[in-house]
Each structure stands twice: as structure tokens, then as C-alpha cells.
Scaffold this active site. Structure first.
Site, PDB file in Angstrom:
ATOM      1  N   GLU A 181       0.841  -1.347   0.020  1.00  0.00           N
ATOM      2  CA  GLU A 181      -0.002   0.304  -0.020  1.00  0.00           C
ATOM      3  C   GLU A 181       0.914   1.251   0.043  1.00  0.00           C
ATOM      4  O   GLU A 181       0.553   2.261   0.718  1.00  0.00           O
ATOM      5  CB  GLU A 181      -0.832   0.099   1.431  1.00  0.00           C
ATOM      6  CG  GLU A 181      -1.993  -1.194   1.207  1.00  0.00           C
ATOM      7  CD  GLU A 181      -3.136  -0.776   2.074  1.00  0.00           C
ATOM      8  OE1 GLU A 181      -2.878  -0.257   3.221  1.00  0.00           O
ATOM      9  OE2 GLU A 181      -3.877  -1.581   2.177  1.00  0.00           O
ATOM     10  N   GLU A 250      -7.174  -6.980  -1.107  1.00  0.00           N
ATOM     11  CA  GLU A 250      -7.846  -6.941   0.122  1.00  0.00           C
ATOM     12  C   GLU A 250      -9.179  -6.370   0.020  1.00  0.00           C
ATOM     13  O   GLU A 250      -9.627  -5.443  -0.299  1.00  0.00           O
ATOM     14  CB  GLU A 250      -6.904  -5.915   1.048  1.00  0.00           C
ATOM     15  CG  GLU A 250      -5.755  -6.428   1.773  1.00  0.00           C
ATOM     16  CD  GLU A 250      -5.241  -5.392   2.617  1.00  0.00           C
ATOM     17  OE1 GLU A 250      -5.900  -4.446   3.080  1.00  0.00           O
ATOM     18  OE2 GLU A 250      -3.946  -5.608   2.860  1.00  0.00           O
TER      19      GLU A 250
END
Ligand SMILES: *[C@@H]1O[C@H](CO)[C@@H](O)[C@H](O)[C@H]1NC(C)=O
Ligand SMILES: *[C@@H]1O[C@H](CO)[C@@H](O)[C@H](O)[C@H]1NC(C)=O
Ligand SMILES: *[C@@H]1O[C@H](CO)[C@@H](O)[C@H](O)[C@H]1NC(C)=O
Ligand SMILES: *[C@@H]1O[C@H](CO)[C@@H](O)[C@H](O)[C@H]1NC(C)=O
Ligand SMILES: *[C@@H]1O[C@H](CO)[C@@H](O)[C@H](O)[C@H]1NC(C)=O
Ligand SMILES: *[C@@H]1O[C@H](CO)[C@@H](O)[C@H](O)[C@H]1NC(C)=O
Ligand SMILES: CC(=O)N[C@H]1CO[C@H](CO)[C@@H](O)[C@@H]1O
Length: 819
Positions: A181, A250
Site C-alpha cells: 500500500e 484486500e
């Protein structure tokens, strides 16, 4: 069978170099390919440190039964290397054993090495000792950081290679990840950030591990790194390169819980909707974050203000129980999507957007059975869609799946899986007294409050992370002040959090904790100072360190910089910020490890039992509950602290923290999900029950529970319980199979409701509708009562064709108890 396997292994070790066992993993713009075939893959996150090795095989099996192909985990650097160069891969940190359990279950593994992990994990997984390295800046183009990161990533890659855990070596690992991320925070790092990402990609490639590398949320991921999506929905995401498939690393199955927040939930209907939409929009690999959330054991696990439970409302609950209907509703979805694997990975997609939020996508091509998705994105209105000559009813915010483009096999808003209501049962161990017998001892504050035997001394107020290197939640800041006469002044402490206890001349004068995650606060309290020397001892406590954001690691903790002041009645001020400050890291009891069974410390039994007295250690013994159901300890009545069972930490506790009282309203799966869309437990203790893994317990002999109570509490209500299925319900549309299971050794003991027709209401409050087939109750009772599991095909043959046949679709609603 066993013999021939051994022969093959023997044969191969000499002749075929395991190439027969090797799996080739690659990808094209459409999908991950395994041995040359494009695949639809379902994966789920399970973090090994958040459960125990004894739980792993069962978690894997339940994941496999739920239709997963793969298990995903991060690798947790600061857990594995708590001190520089000192590694720990024991117990629940045994990464290799975890990956081998994945393989034993016949599943693939996705390894997100990071080593930055976010994950609501303490300090995002980066070791606090990195801060002590001169010139080191984290997660940017910085040589000292890159050197340490390379050393750790290389260690992990070497371990998995040595154990032959990569798919081309015959192992389960099909995908690996570097960084995590970073795209979300990269802006402020400027060009150095871009260089860092290129460096990460080069490092990853240099290992030549023969499986694809991913970088999640990294739009500029350098090829061949695959950029992947994280989020509640990923239907609009496209990776940046036509050679990258659309992967969802995710998809949040729920949300994490913080000490000040109610319990977050994501309803199965919406989760299934997001998954169906992802596949409708040509996604091919999707990972549930989390599939099992687990428990933040130990103080080094949870991030800032994250509770000890990391349940995440995941398909497997904190204790490893199947969470129904979520688990079953997704299992049914996986099965129907798998039927369309060829169409989804080799077919062409043709989407038609219709009015009012309706859309149709058809996957078709030469040699593949076409597959269709009919979606209703409208969050308020249901619709009837006329598609290729047939009418399909679509509830609001739902997707219907027609694996042959003719028959609806699944709709995301029609849940046929059973609902299970879990209950807690008192400890039924033999000879267990109704209340536990406690011994106790005070935390020895005598040296700290007088500034004796400090760990070091400076004339600044240092950041708690730098001062303690995160060796404990607790850090003492101690100084003295000489005043010319007895007087009252106001002590003012500016702290970056999270908790402050202030002592003047040995007396606790006040305590304060950061409200609602706003970690910086000013503590203010009137104090009486004596002429000449006064000692001010400030105990700062952290509750997990920051884990997210650009430069998050530099976010301060503790009384960094202060100022710390004494203010008199006439605003005469003594600034203590640059006085001589002594520091002590941790508690005396932590140093003496009084929570260990072989600890030599003495405990008080008689005398006045201290209730609501802060800084008290409590100890008791108990018998392990009989059976194999998960065990919890109810800590209602306590304040804040840490708990250990047989010397093993079961995490921080804080039942005196009541969550925000607003924000709980009836849940509706329709409409875009937010982390606070659906909450329960408003105004209640943030966390009352704490998981005690079965493997921490000894059967047939006394077990020890030790508590360190920091805030003042009363342990007299503490008790152990087991978590079991109490009630099972189902609401099944005609044509499907009713399956009811007590999910363990219990049996269905009584049937409360069985109504076939148009039953109304939900589990716990079913009612007979306008029509009901009278024989339904007897049929279900006959098939289910006395059984651990029963299944009934809900069709005309079982329930008759004529009764209630005027209804457009008949349903069977059932409610039963397990015992
Ligand atoms: C990737 O796509 C984003 C938009 O989705 C764009 O802003 C960015 O420049 C692209 N990066 C590369 C390297 O193509
Ligand atoms: C896409 O990936 C291929 C192969 O990895 C590479 O050659 C190409 O330059 C990439 N295209 C873009 C626009 O990044
Ligand atoms: C939902 O459907 C109604 C009609 O049934 C329509 O008026 C409304 O605009 C639709 N909403 C969306 C977001 O398409
Ligand atoms: C406190 O300050 C007074 C006045 O400056 C001084 O006389 C005295 O010695 C000091 N006491 C101590 C213990 O340092
Ligand atoms: C002390 O300072 C505060 C805030 O600056 C002010 O409101 C107050 O009137 C002052 N008191 C005196 C006695 O000067
Ligand atoms: C307790 O004392 C014994 C004997 O002196 C020693 O071997 C043991 O390590 C001590 N335990 C702890 C936890 O310090
Ligand atoms: C990458 C992504 O889709 N992120 C989204 C995750 O979900 C939150 C809440 O809905 C969005 O704000 C993010 O943009």
C-alpha cells in the site's frame, strides 16, 4: 498407497529433481496461470501470529471447506526480529510451519513479505530499533533502511527456498508481495519515493523466485510487479498494464475494532455482492481480508488503540468457529463462480448497462459454456429483469449468477446458508468453585517514584519510542523541583499519548487517557508542593504504536518535548521541560516476570483484598473447561492492563473503556459499505471477553491467570466460559438444500420453528406468513432433532406441490437449539 508415494519420492529425488511436483505459476493480462491454465482463485488472509499452531490445521481445513484455493499472510518483521539480529520463529511465529500447514491442507499460499505490513499491527511491522540507526529514514530511498530491509527480506526468501516452499520447487507459494500500500502514501516522499519503489522492484526481481510479485495499491508499480487493488469494492479498478491481471488483494470482510469503537459488521449479502461485482467486471483473483482475523496476543501485536480481539467479522470468528451465514453464503458463491472458471478466464465479456442501476454481463467464447451476471446496483429498488426471454427477480443491491446464462443458481441477497447464534456457557470443569480465589501484590513503585536506579538521564523530554525502543508499554519520566515554600501549583503535562499517570512525592495525583484516538492531550492537576525538593514522576503508557500514513513512524508517543510546567496562582511558571529527567523503561513486575509460573515473587493471600487499587498484580488458579470448545475469560469489572495464562500473554485488556454510545442502528446490506455502516455494542465495554487458546491450558491440573491492573479494577466477577453454537436458523428458497449444523459435538435438541410457505421475520423472530404447509414442522423435526447435522431438499417432493403453490416462491424457515 503410502508405499507407492514413498517410492515416487525416492525415485524422484534421484532422477527427476522434483520437477514432476513442481507447479509453474505465471500470469497474463487476464489471470494468474497455473501450469499454463488461467485460473479463478479465491484466497483468504490468516495472520499466523494471531492464532496458535494448534489452531492452524483446523483453520486451513475450514478455509478449504469454504471454497478457498489459497491462504494469504503478511510476514511480521518486528515480531521476528525484536532486537536487531536476534530472530524468533518459534510458536505462533513459526512461519515455515504455517506455510507447511497450508500445503498439508492442499491449499496455495500468497506471501506478502512487505516488510511494511500496516495490518493494524504495532508500528506497521517495522522494528522500533530501526530508529536507533544513524541516518536511517524508513520506507524511502535511504541506504541504511534499504540495507536492513534487504537483510530481512533475503532472510525470509532464503528460508522459504531452503524449505522448498515455492510452487516451482513443489511448494504452495504461488504469489509474493514486496512493500505494501505504498501508493497511498507515496506523494509526500516525492522523487525519493519513486526511486524507493524502483529499488523494491529490483530487489524482488533479484531473488528469481519463479512466481509473480505483486505490489498492492501501487499504480506505478514497475513491471513485472503487478499492481493490485485493496478496498471494499474493486469493480472499477484496472491494473495499469495490459499484461497485468485484475487481482484484489484486500476485500475487507468487515473491519477492525478499536477500544473506543462499537463492533463493526459487514453483512454477508453485501460482501457477496462486492465479490460478484468483482468477477462480473473481469476480476480473477480475490483475497478476503480477513478470512480469520484472530487475536492480538502479546503487547507487540496490535496497532494504535486496536483491541485485543481482531475478529474482523471474518468468515471464521476470532476463536476459529465458522461464522454463519457469512462463511456458507460465500462458500456457495465460490462454488458457482468456479463453475464459470473457463468462461471468466477465456471468454469475452460483454456488458450492457441498463436503466436504474441494472446491468448484464455475459462471458462467452468458442468452446466455453457462457456464463452470466445480472446485477442490480440500485440500493433502494428491486427489479424484474427480462433477459433472453426469461424474467429474473433481482432484490436491490444484488447480483444473480447464471452459470449457463439460463438458470439463476445464486443471488447475493438470497442467503440459503444457515445462521448460527453463538452463546457463552459457564465453565463446567469439575470441582470448579463458583468464584475464583485471588492472591495479589502491588507493583513496586518505590524506586520509580523517587527516581532511583534510572536507566538513563537527559535534560530533554524524549520520544517514548526512542527512549524505550518499544520494549514495554510503560516509560517513567522523573524529575525534581526545588521550591522556596510550601505552595499549591498546577501541574501541566503536554503528552502525545496515550495514557498518563502522574505522581508527586510518591502519591498518584491523577491519570488520564487519550480520548477517541486523539492521542495528544494536556494533563492538568493541582498539586501541593513542599518547601525544597519535590519529585515528579510521570508514567506514560502506549497502547500500540501508529501503523499507517506517510512518515507514520515519526509520529510521537509519550511526553516528547512536553512542555511540562508548574503554574502558580499568579501565573508564575516553572518550566520543567529542560530539567534533568531520569527514565525507567517498563514495570518492576515486568522485569521480574511475575507473570511466569516459576516466578519467585511472593503473593499476598490474606489481609484486605485490594479492589479498585491501581498498579496491582492479581493471580488466581482455575481448571480448564471440559471439552474442546473455545475458551474465553470474562474480565468485566477490571479497568485496564495485561493478562497472562500459564505465563503466556493473552493481550491487553480494557473493559472499563466504554465505546461511543451513538452509531448503532439496524443494519441494512444495501448501499455502499463504510466501516461504520453496521455496528453493535454501542456504549458497552469495548472488549469484555478475551480468548484463551486451548493450547495455553493444561487439562486436569490448575492453570494460572495473572493480571496486571493499571487503572484500578475488581477481579471478583472474573470467570471462564466456552463459546458454542446456541441457536441455528435457516431461511431457504425452494429448490435449495436446507443444511443445519451445530458445528461441533452438540446436537439439535429442539425445534422452535419450521414453516414452509411465506414465513416472515428473521432468526430469533420468525413468524408464520399468509400460508404455511402444516406438515413442515413434523418433517423437519423428524430429520433434524437429535442430529448434529441434517439436510433436507426443499422441494415439492418433500413438502407437497399444491399447498401455498400460489406464492411466487416458497421458502422454508427453521429455528432450532443446539445443546
Ligand atoms: C497508472 O494509472 C494511473 C491512473 O489509473 C495514472 O495516473 C498513472 O500515471 C499510471 N501509471 C503508469 C506508470 O502508467
Ligand atoms: C507492460 O508490461 C510489459 C511487460 O512486462 C512491458 O514490456 C511494457 O513496457 C509495459 N507497458 C507499460 C505501459 O507500462
Ligand atoms: C433506482 O430505481 C428507481 C426506479 O425503480 C429509479 O428511480 C432510481 O433512479 C434508481 N436509482 C439509481 C441509482 O439508479
Ligand atoms: C533548594 O533551593 C534553596 C534556595 O536556592 C537552596 O538553598 C537549597 O539548598 C536547595 N535545596 C536542595 C536540596 O537542593
Ligand atoms: C493567568 O493566565 C490565564 C491565561 O493566560 C488568564 O486567563 C488569567 O487571567 C491569568 N491569571 C492571572 C492571575 O494573571
Ligand atoms: C527463581 O529462583 C530459581 C532458584 O534461585 C531460579 O533458578 C529461577 O530462574 C528463578 N525464576 C525466575 C523467573 O527468576
Ligand atoms: C483502493 C480502494 O478501493 N479503497 C477504498 C476502500 O474503501 C474505502 C471506504 O469505502 C474507500 O474510501 C477507499 O477509496
Amino acid at each position: 498407497m503410502a508405499k507407492s508415494l514413498i517410492l515416487v519420492a525416492f525415485f524422484c529425488s534421484f532422477l527427476c529433481d522434483y520437477s514432476v511436483l513442481s507447479t509453474q505459476v505465471s500470469h497474463d493480462g487476464r489471470a494468474i496461470t497455473i501450469d499454463g491454465q488461467r485460473r479463478v482463485l479465491f484466497s483468504g488472509s490468516i495472520h499466523y501470529p494471531r492464532s496458535t499452531p494448534e489452531m492452524w490445521p483446523d483453520l486451513m481445513q475450514k478455509a478449504k471447506d469454504g471454497g478457498l484455493d489459497a491462504i494469504e499472510t503478511y510476514v511480521f518483521w518486528n515480531a521476528h526480529e525484536p532486537q536487531r539480529g536476534q530472530y524468533n520463529f518459534e510458536g505462533n511465529l513459526d512461519l515455515i510451519r504455517f506455510i507447511k500447514e497450508i500445503q498439508n491442507a492442499g491449499l496455495y499460499a500468497i506471501l506478502r513479505i512487505g516488510p511494511y505490513v500496516c495490518a493494524e499491527w504495532n508500528y506497521g511491522g517495522l522494528p522500533a530499533w530501526l530508529r536507533q540507526i544513524p541516518g536511517l529514514q524508513m520506507r524511502t530511498n535511504n541506504r541504511p533502511f534499504e540495507d536492513e530491509m534487504q537483510k530481512f527480506v533475503t532472510l525470509i526468501v532464503d528460508m522459504i527456498k531452503r524449505e522448498s516452499l515455492l510452487a516451482p520447487q513443489g511448494g504452495p507459494i504461488i504469489i509474493t508481495q514486496i512493500e505494501n500500500e505504498y501508493g497511498n502514501v507515496q506523494g509526500p516522499y516525492g522523487n525519493a519515493g519513486k526511486e524507493y519503489i524502483k529499488w523494491c522492484a529490483k530487489l524482488a526481481e533479484s531473488y528469481q523466485i519463479g512466481v509473480p510479485w505483486i505490489m498492492c495499491q501501487q499504480p506505478d508499480a514497475p513491471q513485472p510487479m503487478i499492481n493490485t487493488c485493496n478496498g471494499f469494492y474493486c469493480d472499477r479498478f484496472t491494473p495499469n498494464n495490459s499484461t497485468s491481471p485484475k487481482l484484489w488483494t484486500e476485500n475487507w470482510t468487515g473491519w477492525f475494532k478499536a477500544w473506543d469503537k462499537p463492533d463493526p459488521h459487514r453483512l454477508a449479502e453485501d460482501l457477496a455482492f462486492s465479490v460478484a461485482r468483482f468477477f462480473q467486471s473481469s476480476g480473477t483473483l480475490q483475497n478476503y481480508y480477513m478470512y480469520h482475523g484472530g487475536t492480538n496476543f502479546g503487547r507487540s501485536t496490535g496497532g494504535p488503540y486496536i483491541t485485543t480481539t481482531y475478529d474482523y467479522d471474518a468468515p471464521l470468528d476470532e476463536y476459529g468457529n465458522i461464522r454463519q451465514p457469512k462463511w456458507g453464503h460465500l462458500k456457495n458463491l465460490h462454488a458457482v463462480i468456479k463453475k464459470m472458471e473457463k468462461a471468466l478466464t477465456y471468454g469475452n465479456a460483454e456488458t450492457t448497462e441498463l436503466e436504474n442501476g441494472l446491468s448484464v454481463t455475459k462471458f462467452f467464447g468458442i468452446g466455453v459454456v457462457p456464463g452470466c451476471f445480472l446485477a442490480n446496483k440500485n440500493k433502494t429498488d428491486e427489479a424484474t429483469l427480462d433477459f433472453e426471454g426469461t424474467k429474473y427477480f433481482l432484490p436491490a443491491w444484488s447480483v444473480s449468477i447464471l452459470p449457463d446464462c439460463k438458470q439463476e443458481v445464486y443471488n447475493t441477497a438470497k442467503v440459503n446458508a444457515q445462521t448460527s447464534i453463538m452463546v457463552k456457557k459457564p465453565n463446567q470443569a469439575e470441582a470448579e468453585p463458583t468464584s475464583l480465589i485471588w492472591s495479589w501484590k502491588p507493583e513496586d513503585l518505590s524506586k520509580a517514584v523517587r527516581g532511583l536506579e534510572p536507566d538513563f538521564t537527559t535534560n530533554t523530554l524524549r520520544d517514548q519510542i526512542l527512549a524505550s525502543v518499544d520494549a514495554s508499554d510503560y516509560l517513567w519520566y522523573i524529575t525534581s523541583v526545588n521550591v522556596s515554600q510550601d505552595q499549591q501549583m498546577s501541574l501541566q503535562v503536554n503528552t502525545a499519548g496515550h495514557i498518563l499517570h502522574a505522581f508527586v512525592n510518591g502519591d498518584l495525583i491523577g491519570s488520564e487517557y487519550a480520548p477517541n484516538g486523539k492521542f495528544s492531550f494536556v494533563f492538568e492537576k493541582d498539586v501541593i508542593l513542599n518547601q525544597e525538593i519535590n519529585i515528579i514522576a510521570l508514567l506514560s503508557a502506549t497502547v500500540g504504536l501508529k501503523n499507517y500514513g506517510p512518515y507514520y513512524e515519526l509520529m510521537p508517543a509519550g511526553i516528547v518535548g512536553g512542555p511540562v510546567k508548574l503554574i502558580g496562582n499568579y501565573n508564575d511558571t516553572i518550566d520543567l521541560s529542560f530539567s534533568t529527567w531520569s527514565y525507567k523503561v517498563g514495570l518492576e513486575g515486568e522485569k521480574q516476570q511475575v507473570y511466569l509460573d516459576n516466578s519467585n515473587s511472593t503473593w499476598n493471600k490474606g489481609g484486605i483484598f485490594p479492589k479498585k487499587v491501581p498498579f496491582t498484580w492479581y493471580k488466581t488458579t482455575f481448571q480448564a473447561p471440559l471439552g474442546s470448545d473455545p475458551v474465553v475469560v470474562d474480565l468485566l469489572g477490571l479497568g485496564k492492563g495485561t493478562a497472562w495464562v500459564n505465563g503466556q500473554s493473552i493481550g491487553r485488556y480494557w473493559p472499563s473503556y466504554l465505546t461511543w454510545s451513538g452509531g448503532c442502528s439496524p443494519c441494512d446490506y444495501r448501499g455502499p459499505f463504510q466501516s461504520n455502516s453496521c455496528q453493535t455494542g454501542c456504549g458497552e465495554p469495548a472488549q469484555r471477553w478475551y480468548h484463551v487458546p486451548r493450547s495455553f491450558l493444561k487439562a486436569g491440573e490448575p492453570n494460572t491467570l495473572v493480571l496486571f491492573e493499571e487503572a484500578g479494577g475488581d477481579p471478583s466477577q472474573v470467570n471462564f466460559q466456552t463459546v458454542i453454537v446456541g441457536i441455528v436458523c435457516a431461511d431457504v428458497v425452494e429448490g435449495n438444500i436446507l443444511i443445519l449444523s451445530c458445528q461441533g459435538p452438540q446436537k439439535i435438541s429442539a425445534l422452535q420453528v419450521a414453516s414452509f410457505g411465506d414465513p416472515q421475520g428473521t432468526c430469533g423472530s420468525f413468524q408464520i406468513g399468509t400460508c404455511n404447509v402444516d406438515s413442515a414442522y413434523g418433517i423437519v423435526r423428524q430429520a433434524c432433532v437429535g442430529q448434529a447435522t441434517c439436510s433436507i431438499l426443499v422441494d415439492e417432493k418433500t413438502f407437497g406441490s399444491s399447498e401455498c403453490s400460489y406464492l411466487s416462491s416458497r421458502r422454508l424457515a427453521v429455528q432450532a437449539t443446539c445443546a
